[in-house]
Design an enzyme around this catalytic site. Sequence first.
Site, PDB file in Angstrom:
ATOM      1  N   TYR A   1      -1.855  -0.516  10.349  1.00 46.38           N
ATOM      2  CA  TYR A   1      -2.043  -1.036   8.985  1.00 46.38           C
ATOM      3  C   TYR A   1      -0.869  -0.599   8.095  1.00 46.38           C
ATOM      4  CZ  TYR A   1      -3.942  -1.068   4.211  1.00 46.38           C
ATOM      5  OH  TYR A   1      -4.119  -1.250   2.858  1.00 46.38           O
TER       6      TYR A   1
ATOM      7  N   SER B   1       0.846  -1.197   0.000  1.00 47.79           N
ATOM      8  CA  SER B   1       0.000   0.000   0.000  1.00 47.79           C
ATOM      9  C   SER B   1       0.882   1.247   0.000  1.00 47.79           C
ATOM     10  CB  SER B   1      -0.881   0.027   1.255  1.00 47.79           C
ATOM     11  OG  SER B   1      -1.562   1.261   1.346  1.00 47.79           O
TER      12      SER B   1
END
Length: 252
Positions: free
Chosen positions: A161, A147
């Site tokens: 995350y 990501s």
Amino acid sequence: MDNSEANVLIVTGASRGIGSAAALLASQQGWKVLINYHGDSDAAETVVRLIKSAGGKAVSCKADVASEKDVERLFDFAECELGPVGGLVNNAGTLERQMRLDQMDGARLDRVFSTNVKGSFLCAKQAVLRMSTRYGGIGGSIVNVSSAASRLGSANEYIDYAATKGALDTMTIGLANEVAKEDVRVNAVRPGFIDTEIHARGGEPDRLERIRPFIPLGRAGSAKEVAETIVWLLSDKASYCTGTFIDCSGGR
Ligand code: NAP
């Protein structure tokens, strides 16, 4: 897809979002696809049906990527039902409600790190054991779905995350080097702001609207756009790429 001898692809978390888009596109390019899911069997079966109705081959398999037993069973099932595994998309990932780091408890950290980091490692391990020439395989390709958060840090949203994706980036570099001479390539895609259901999990379904003004391309991306980069990295068209990253994040 050019390698006809090991044309089975495992896509984790393929019941929706980026995973399902990658599975559909890969099947159009000749891969036989194992659709892994965790909870939503109906959604996974819908993806299988879509692939089959277009003339492709696919099966679904429920498995929690954070469970070593489940992951072994998943890879055994793929080989038994479809044939030798030649590709893995480490896509399954999760996040939890937006909050500051000083509000996160240990149970949350265990959940997020288990799925995103431990799960990706366990799947990569099984892929290497089956694809590497060191163990009698004929090679293959792994794509980790990281990501842009690994670069941006996700302050006030989910630093946990973001950090799991940092770990995935590091694994991509290390594993790519470890298995480079064993005919296994390992690369990563770093999606940015993609229109899927994951943002609702963070408690802000309209998150992409808030962030849109800060994205140079001026819009969120689609799962299909990320799938294009994943499937290209998987394919022999990317034969000289390993340990590399493609940012698919609209310029941010
Ligand atoms: P999504 O729509 O929430 O889909 C997540 C998928 O992962 C679902 O198929 C879910 O299966 C599966 N999954 C969750 N936990 C699992 C587990 N323990 N074992 C097996 N499968 C599990 O997410 P997405 O937006 O498509 O994201 C896919 C990947 O891209 C993730 O790794 C995410 O971090 C990354 N990413 C997304 C964005 C974005 O903006 N959307 C940006 C950067 C990176 P069930 O539904 O069956 O439970």
